[in-house]
Design an enzyme around this catalytic site. Structure first.
Site, PDB file in Angstrom:
ATOM      1  N   ASP A   1     -17.391  81.515  63.796  1.00  0.00           N
ATOM      2  CA  ASP A   1     -16.785  81.938  65.053  1.00  0.00           C
ATOM      3  C   ASP A   1     -16.578  83.445  65.000  1.00  0.00           C
ATOM      4  OD1 ASP A   1     -14.612  82.229  63.349  1.00  0.00           O
ATOM      5  OD2 ASP A   1     -13.223  81.945  65.011  1.00  0.00           O
TER       6      ASP A   1
ATOM      7  N   TYR B   1     -21.088  76.239  66.990  1.00  0.00           N
ATOM      8  CA  TYR B   1     -19.768  76.487  66.405  1.00  0.00           C
ATOM      9  C   TYR B   1     -18.876  75.251  66.490  1.00  0.00           C
ATOM     10  CZ  TYR B   1     -14.883  77.218  66.219  1.00  0.00           C
ATOM     11  OH  TYR B   1     -13.575  77.027  65.921  1.00  0.00           O
TER      12      TYR B   1
ATOM     13  N   GLU C   1     -10.699  72.562  70.280  1.00  0.00           N
ATOM     14  CA  GLU C   1     -11.836  73.464  70.123  1.00  0.00           C
ATOM     15  C   GLU C   1     -12.446  73.849  71.472  1.00  0.00           C
ATOM     16  OE1 GLU C   1     -12.608  75.130  67.685  1.00  0.00           O
ATOM     17  OE2 GLU C   1     -11.474  74.125  66.118  1.00  0.00           O
TER      18      GLU C   1
ATOM     19  N   CYS D   1     -12.573  94.222  49.875  1.00  0.00           N
ATOM     20  CA  CYS D   1     -13.167  94.514  51.175  1.00  0.00           C
ATOM     21  C   CYS D   1     -13.996  95.795  51.147  1.00  0.00           C
ATOM     22  CB  CYS D   1     -12.063  94.637  52.237  1.00  0.00           C
ATOM     23  SG  CYS D   1     -12.699  94.978  53.894  1.00  0.00           S
TER      24      CYS D   1
ATOM     25  N   CYS E   1      -3.383  92.149  53.957  1.00  0.00           N
ATOM     26  CA  CYS E   1      -4.586  91.351  53.733  1.00  0.00           C
ATOM     27  C   CYS E   1      -4.754  90.944  52.268  1.00  0.00           C
ATOM     28  CB  CYS E   1      -5.832  92.118  54.183  1.00  0.00           C
ATOM     29  SG  CYS E   1      -7.347  91.155  53.989  1.00  0.00           S
TER      30      CYS E   1
END
Length: 293
Positions: free
Chosen positions: A142, A124, A41, A211, A205
């Site tokens: 993020d 985060y 990370e 969406c 997707c």
DNA sequence: AACTCGTGGGT
DNA sequence: TACCCAAGAGT
């Protein structure tokens, strides 16, 4: 805008199913132990996965646990960091290892607030480590998740420049009660590999039918243009050049060697001073410089 | 809150 | 080519 409970349930089903089939086989996922997750990370802050991979592998072989890194000079971390960029992260990761040894018995803490207190760990990263390494339920916001939510739920091409309260509320409202850590990983993965910033692959997707940005016809971002990051001639470029000389030398570096790396005397010395102030460079005998011992 | 902090690949 | 931007944090 908060999606309806029906839409949220559909999002969970379709995206988690997609993640089962398309998740990349990344080393910090194969072994999601706390230390590898924390190291990854820190390295992934503002640095793409493909560039992190080789450095991460070498890092974990050399320092398989926090005490291994804590026992070394900080300069070794800076050197091993290589060209990942933002080398202060290497310093922070080293300092985090020291803090883990001194305050947590050598084990990465599981508590979100304890994680947040570590150097280099912000909101985060604390949420990410608590989620991926310890299976906890946190809002992991993020750049990928922010973009996915901006598009799917708000119909916007890009999220706001900085995290807003509404954004955090939205992310919390779609976070599953069970398996939140997988949801976090799945939304990040979608943003990283499909719902990308520049050329989204909406044809691939899994949530395209849900969406709002796609339903609205992919409207362009409206509002003030986002400022790019200046580079040529900046202190950042100068610091990068100077530190590269230090990284590539095992011996102390002279001022003459640094002069070859950056012609402008005033800026060169200003940046050298700032590197010393940051703890990335250490003055040595006879006007020479080394990585911090 | 705005600014700083590296690096390199994609478009 | 000239941008854009990438699992942010610290001040």
């Amino acid at each position: 805008m908060t999606p309806s409970p029906t839409d949220v349930a559909a999002l969970h089903t379709v995206l988690l199913d997609w993640f089962d089939r398309h998740a990349r086989d990344l080393p910090w996922r194969r072994d999601p132990s706390p230390w590898p997750v924390l190291v990854s990370e820190l390295m992934l802050q503002q640095t793409p996965v493909v560039r992190v991979l080789p450095v991460f592998e070498a890092w974990m072989l050399r320092w398989p646990a926090p005490p291994d890194l804590a026992a070394e000079p900080a300069g070794e971390a800076v050197r091993a960091w290589g060209r990942l960029g933002y080398p202060r992260r290497a310093l922070r990761l080293h300092a985090a290892a020291v803090a883990i040894v001194e305050q947590h018995g050598g084990d990465v803490p599981a508590d979100h607030d304890d994680l947040l207190a570590l150097p280099g760990v912000g909101e985060y990263t604390a949420a990410a480590v608590a989620s991926f390494a310890f299976g906890q339920r946190h809002v992991v916001l993020d750049t990928n998740v922010r973009r996915v939510l901006a598009r799917v739920a708000d119909g916007q091409q890009y999220p706001a420049p900085a995290v807003t309260a509404a954004e955090r509320r939205l992310a919390g409202s779609v976070l599953p009660e069970v398996g939140a850590h997988r949801w976090a990983a799945a939304t990040m993965e979608l943003g990283a590999t499909v719902c990308t910033a520049r050329s989204p692959r909406c044809g691939d997707c899994p949530v395209a039918d849900l969406c709002r940005w796609r339903a609205a016809g992919h409207p362009e971002h409206v509002g003030p243009p986002r400022r790019g990051q200046a580079w040529d001639g900046t202190d950042r470029q100068c610091r990068g050049r100077l530190l590269a000389v230090l990284r590539d030398s095992t011996d102390p570096v002279t001022l003459a060697q640094l002069e070859a790396a950056w012609p402008d005397q005033q800026q060169r010395m200003r940046c050298l001073d700032s590197l010393v102030a940051d703890g990335l460079v250490q003055p040595a005998a006879g006007s020479t410089y080394t990585l911090p011992g």
